[in-house]
Enzyme design. Structure first.
Site, short mmCIF file in Angstrom:
data_model
loop_
_atom_site.label_atom_id
_atom_site.label_comp_id
_atom_site.label_asym_id
_atom_site.label_seq_id
_atom_site.Cartn_x
_atom_site.Cartn_y
_atom_site.Cartn_z
CB ALA A 65 -0.88 -0.02 1.24
N GLY A 108 0.67 -5.05 0.94
CA GLY A 108 -0.56 -5.14 0.14
C GLY A 108 -0.31 -5.79 -1.22
CD GLU A 111 -2.10 -7.70 3.07
OE1 GLU A 111 -1.96 -6.53 2.66
OE2 GLU A 111 -2.45 -7.97 4.22
CD GLU A 131 2.14 -5.53 5.68
OE1 GLU A 131 2.95 -6.45 5.94
OE2 GLU A 131 1.27 -5.62 4.79
#
Ligand code: HXC
Length: 257
Positions: A65, A108, A111, A131
Site C-alpha cells: 500500500a 498489500g 496480499e 508491515e
C-alpha cells in the site's frame, strides 16, 4: 485508466491487467485500487474474456500500500476511507485471476497476489509482509491468507520479522505454483490461462467458487457446497457437450451456456 493498463484481448479469451506506477514500485494507492476494481468488474462481465492475468513489471508486482499516502492518517480517517471495500469487491471476481509476479510483492502487493487464484513467480520475485518494520501489521488479509498458504510457522517468521521470501521458497511453501526465468513468466502464465480458457466457463466459475469455499468454511459445508455446484454443471449445455465429446472421442466446443 491512469495507473493500470488493460489489454482486454491479450490472447483469445484472456485479458491482461498491468499495474502501472513504476516509479513508486506499483505502490497501491486508492486510485490504483479503484481502477483495478473497475477494470476487473468490467472484464468479469465481458463474455469474450474467460481468464484474467494480473501483473506488474520486472522490478515490482507491487511494493505494498502507498506508505506516503497512509503515513499521517488517523485510525478514524482510515476507517472512514474504508479502502477495504474496494479490496472486498476484487475478491468477488468470478473468473480465474492469475498473478504473474516478478520483483517485489510486499505488504498489500503480496496480499493482492494472494487474492488471485494462483501465483506464478519469476526468479526475481520477492514475497513478504514487511508491515512490522513500519510499525503496523498486514491489513488486507495477509495474516489470514499467508498463514493458510504457507502454514503458521512460516507465516509467523515472515510477518513477525518482515523478512522477504524468495521465489523458490514461495514454491516450496505452496504460495506460488512455480518459478520460471523472467522472460518465461508471461508465456508460462499465458499457457495456463489459455488452457483454462478452453474449458467451460460455467464449470470453471463453479469450480473456483467451490475451491474458495475450502478456505471459508468447515469440511461438511464445503463438501455440500461442492456437491451443489457439481449438480449445477449438469444444467449447462457445456457439460452435455463435454461428456458427449469425450464419448465421441473429439474435442469439446464449449459455448459458455
Ligand atoms: C509508497 C513506495 C513504496 C510504498 C516503494 N516506494 N514502496 N512508496 N509506498 N509501499 C517508493 C519509494 O519511496 C521510492 O520513491 C521508490 O518507490 C523506489 O523505492 P526504493 O525504496 O528507493 O527502492 P529500493 O531501495 O529498491 O527498495 C525497494 C523496497 C522498498 C525494498 C521494496 O521500497 C520498501 O521497503 N518499500 C516498502 C515496502 C513495504 O513496507 N510495504 C508494505 C506497505 S504497508 P522515491 O520517490 O523516494 O524515490 C501495506 C499495508 C497493506 O502494504 C494494507 C492494505 C491496504
Amino acid at each position: 485508466m491512469e495507473l493500470i493498463i488493460v489489454h482486454e484481448q491479450y490472447a483469445p479469451g484472456v485479458a491482461l491487467i498491468q499495474l502501472n506506477r513504476p516509479k513508486e514500485l506499483n505502490a497501491l494507492n486508492p486510485q490504483l485500487m479503484q481502477e483495478l476494481r473497475d477494470a476487473l468488474h468490467q472484464l468479469d462481465r465481458t463474455e469474450a474474456v474467460r481468464v484474467i492475468i494480473l501483473t506488474g513489471n520486472e522490478q515490482a508486482f507491487a511494493a505494498g500500500a502507498d506508505i506516503k499516502q497512509m503515513a499521517g492518517k488517523s485510525a478514524v480517517e482510515m476507517l472512514i476511507m474504508d479502502q477495504f471495500s474496494t479490496w472486498d469487491q476484487i475478491r468477488k471476481v468470478k473468473k480465474p485471476l492469475l498473478a504473474a509476479v516478478s520483483g517485489f510483492a510486499l505488504g498489500g502487493g503480496c496480499e493482492l497476489a494472494m487474492m488471485c487464484d494462483l501465483i506464478v513467480a519469476s526468479e526475481t520475485a520477492r514475497f513478504g509482509q514487511p508491515e512490522i518494520k513500519i510499525g503496523t501489521i498486514p491489513g488486507a488479509g495477509g495474516t489470514q491468507r499467508l498463514t493458510r498458504a504457507v502454514g503458521k510457522a512460516k507465516a509467523m517468521e515472515l510477518i513477525l520479522t518482515g523478512r522477504f521470501m524468495s521465489a523458490e521458497e514461495a514454491v516450496a511453501y505452496g504460495l506460488a505454483i512455480k518459478v520460471v526465468p523472467v522472460e518465461m513468466l508471461m508465456p508460462e502464465v499465458l499457457a495456463l490461462a489459455r488452457e483454462m480458457a478452453a474449458h467451460s466457463p460455467i464449470a470453471i466459475q463453479l469450480a473456483k467458487e467451490a475451491v474458495n469455499r475450502a478456505y471459508e468454511t468447515h469440511l461438511d459445508e464445503g463438501l455440500a457446497f461442492e456437491r451443489k455446484n457439481f449438480y449445477l454443471t449438469f444444467a449447462s449445455e457445456d457439460q452435455k457437450e463435454g461428456m458427449q465429446a469425450f464419448i465421441e472421442k473429439r474435442k469439446p466446443d464449449f459455448k459458455g451456456r
